[in-house]
Design a protein around this motif. Structure first.
Motif: not given
Length: 91
Positions: A25-34, A51-69
């Motif tokens: 993160i400290h040594n590369h551009s955002e694109d390289q880090v991603m 397990s602690e945050h199932e409601k918030l985790s599911m959309p991030l794991l199910e939708n690639e664009e949401t996960g990327r954002q």
């Protein structure tokens, strides 16, 4: 909204513990880090917190664009924290 921000900060906390990812993160551009270890580490942290945050985790794991954002949000949170730390040290 507050729950989402708390969740994102918790994920950022977990990522900041990984020195290899933080070095990228400290040594590369955002694109390289991603295209490095960072996105997988975010996914791993979300899975760890699932397990602690199932409601918030599911959309991030199910939708690639949401996960990327979300991954970009974590990167920005960490970058902002690093900038704030640097500014405090320079004062």
């Amino acid at each position: 909204m507050r729950d989402k921000l708390h969740f994102a900060n918790g994920i950022a906390d977990r990522i900041e513990r990984d020195q290899t990812v933080m070095a990228q993160i400290h040594n590369h551009s955002e694109d390289q880090v991603m295209h490095g270890l960072f996105p997988k580490k975010v996914t791993d942290a979300v899975l760890d917190a699932f397990s602690e945050h199932e409601k918030l985790s599911m959309p991030l794991l199910e939708n690639e664009e949401t996960g990327r954002q979300f991954t970009l949000l974590i990167l920005k949170l960490i970058a902002d924290r690093s900038r704030q730390t640097t500014q405090r040290l320079e004062q």
